[in-house]
Design an enzyme around this catalytic site. Structure first.
Site, PDB file in Angstrom:
ATOM      1  CE  LYS A 137      32.708  29.921  29.145  1.00  0.00           C
ATOM      2  NZ  LYS A 137      32.344  31.057  28.314  1.00  0.00           N
ATOM      3  CE  LYS A 188      36.261  36.100  40.150  1.00  0.00           C
ATOM      4  NZ  LYS A 188      37.082  36.513  39.011  1.00  0.00           N
ATOM      5  CE  LYS A 206      28.888  39.183  34.252  1.00  0.00           C
ATOM      6  NZ  LYS A 206      29.044  38.375  33.093  1.00  0.00           N
TER       7      LYS A 206
HETATM    8  P1  AMP Z   1      32.578  38.230  34.619  1.00  0.00           P
HETATM    9  O1  AMP Z   1      31.441  38.561  35.546  1.00  0.00           O
HETATM   10  O2  AMP Z   1      33.312  37.002  35.048  1.00  0.00           O
HETATM   11  O3  AMP Z   1      32.183  38.273  33.174  1.00  0.00           O
HETATM   12  O4  AMP Z   1      33.668  39.391  34.804  1.00  0.00           O
HETATM   13  C1  AMP Z   1      33.528  40.689  34.304  1.00  0.00           C
HETATM   14  C2  AMP Z   1      34.524  41.582  35.003  1.00  0.00           C
HETATM   15  O5  AMP Z   1      34.232  41.728  36.392  1.00  0.00           O
HETATM   16  C3  AMP Z   1      35.968  41.075  34.939  1.00  0.00           C
HETATM   17  O6  AMP Z   1      36.808  42.143  34.552  1.00  0.00           O
HETATM   18  C4  AMP Z   1      36.305  40.606  36.329  1.00  0.00           C
HETATM   19  O7  AMP Z   1      37.639  40.909  36.664  1.00  0.00           O
HETATM   20  C5  AMP Z   1      35.356  41.392  37.217  1.00  0.00           C
HETATM   21  N1  AMP Z   1      34.897  40.510  38.298  1.00  0.00           N
HETATM   22  C6  AMP Z   1      34.093  39.429  38.157  1.00  0.00           C
HETATM   23  N2  AMP Z   1      33.843  38.851  39.354  1.00  0.00           N
HETATM   24  C7  AMP Z   1      34.508  39.577  40.291  1.00  0.00           C
HETATM   25  C8  AMP Z   1      34.642  39.482  41.724  1.00  0.00           C
HETATM   26  N3  AMP Z   1      34.015  38.533  42.410  1.00  0.00           N
HETATM   27  N4  AMP Z   1      35.413  40.395  42.360  1.00  0.00           N
HETATM   28  C9  AMP Z   1      36.036  41.374  41.652  1.00  0.00           C
HETATM   29  N5  AMP Z   1      35.951  41.513  40.310  1.00  0.00           N
HETATM   30  C10 AMP Z   1      35.203  40.642  39.616  1.00  0.00           C
END
Ligand code: AMP
Length: 323
Positions: free
Chosen positions: A104, A185, A188
């Site tokens: 970051k 991946k 969000k």
């Molecule tokens: P984040 O959106 O990176 O803050 O992730 C929050 C949670 O969502 C984490 O526990 C990740 O493992 C899960 N997660 C985030 N992106 C994905 C994705 N593309 N596929 C599956 N799980 C995800």
């Protein structure tokens, strides 16, 4: 989760949906970590709005306030209070070794101290509740290791203070890939809106994003994540939406084209999300219920957190005001 962006289908599959299962077996606490969000600049009105939205989505997805504690991190001041004490037991080198900080800080101009000490706040989030298990993805493993080190170090000086938490590695779930670049991946925070399927996307938006999702120049509906990541990701999404096994889906669409498959997928996703979205909109339309749940959650979390904080303050020699 941080209330920085709207939650998307990957968050549901990789986290929320599993949490809903976990609360049947464990005594769970689920927080919306708004203090962590401040490590990068935020629009204040949006941050407040997203905090409520993430809470509403937790509930709409099935987190049950009768079974679990759901709360907003900043509503429990013990998180920042314990962070200070833990900071005094953390070496600079430990924080600067964190991969996420290195990544970051290489990307961003605003390298603030909060970004650096973020893992200590995360340690406080966990240790305050004497958590046995923390469900973490691969990206958080190093931070959890620091949490364990801090707990052990503190217990070495002041025995029996903290439970040393273990990672809870959920059964391997589906990883959802970007709709526009299936090598990457789904995220969000992807700047390209149509790459991400948000849980609150209305039916028309879902149809349009699925229609425009990247596939390949072949014609068959086949599952091969290595060679055909685009269509395989869509098959995974169909599996998520319907619960049907991958082989069944492939058989169902044998001889059919992408257009037909995409239409069926969009409708299946709309159906899966319908009850969740309905509950979400109810909670957001009249926020009294939502705010009451969060208030009760903060009280329950606060009681537990306060017990740990008192113990820590006492052990390190702070004079408690009521003794
Ligand atoms: P984040 O959106 O990176 O803050 O992730 C929050 C949670 O969502 C984490 O526990 C990740 O493992 C899960 N997660 C985030 N992106 C994905 C994705 N593309 N596929 C599956 N799980 C995800």
């Amino acid at each position: 989760m941080q209330p920085t962006h709207r939650l998307m289908i990957g968050n549901y599959v990789g986290a929320l949906r599993q949490w809903v299962q976990l609360q049947e077996e464990y005594d769970c606490l689920f927080a919306i970590v708004d203090l962590h969000a401040l490590t990068v600049p935020q629009d204040p009105a949006k941050l407040r709005q997203r905090t409520l939205e993430v809470a509403a989505l937790y509930l709409a997805a099935g987190i049950d306030p009768e079974k679990s504690i759901i709360f907003v991190q900043s509503h429990v001041p013990a998180h920042t209070q314990l962070t200070w004490v833990l900071s005094c037991f953390t070496y600079m080198g430990e924080c600067s070794r964190m991969t996420q900080f290195k990544e970051k800080s290489a990307k961003q101009k605003n390298i603030n101290v909060g970004l650096f000490t973020y893992p200590i706040l995360m340690a406080a989030d966990i240790l305050l509740y004497q958590a046995d298990l923390v469900p973490v993805g691969a990206d958080q493993k190093q931070h959890l290791e620091l949490t364990r080190n801090l707990a052990q170090r503190f217990n070495h000086y002041y025995p029996n203070t903290f439970t040393v938490p273990e990672p809870y590695i959920p059964p391997i779930g589906a990883k959802i890939m970007s709709l526009q670049n299936p090598q990457k991946k789904m995220s969000k925070s992807d700047p390209e809106e149509k790459a991400t399927l948000f849980l609150t996307d209305p039916p028309d938006v879902i149809r349009s994003k699925i229609r425009r999702a990247v596939t390949d120049s072949e014609r068959t509906i086949a599952y091969d994540p290595e060679k055909r990541p685009g269509i395989s990701n869509l098959i995974t999404l169909y599996h998520v939406a319907t619960g049907k096994p991958i082989e069944t889906i492939v058989a169902e669409f044998e001889g059919k084209g992408y257009k037909e498959f995409k239409e069926a997928l969009a409708e299946a996703l709309i159906e899966m999300l319908r009850p969740l979205q309905q509950r979400f909109h109810e909670l957001m339309a009249e926020k009294t219920e939502l705010k009451n749940i969060l208030r009760k959650g903060a009280e329950a979390a606060g009681q537990r957190a306060h017990r740990t904080l008192r113990k820590v303050y006492k052990k390190v020699g702070l004079l408690l005001p009521d003794t």
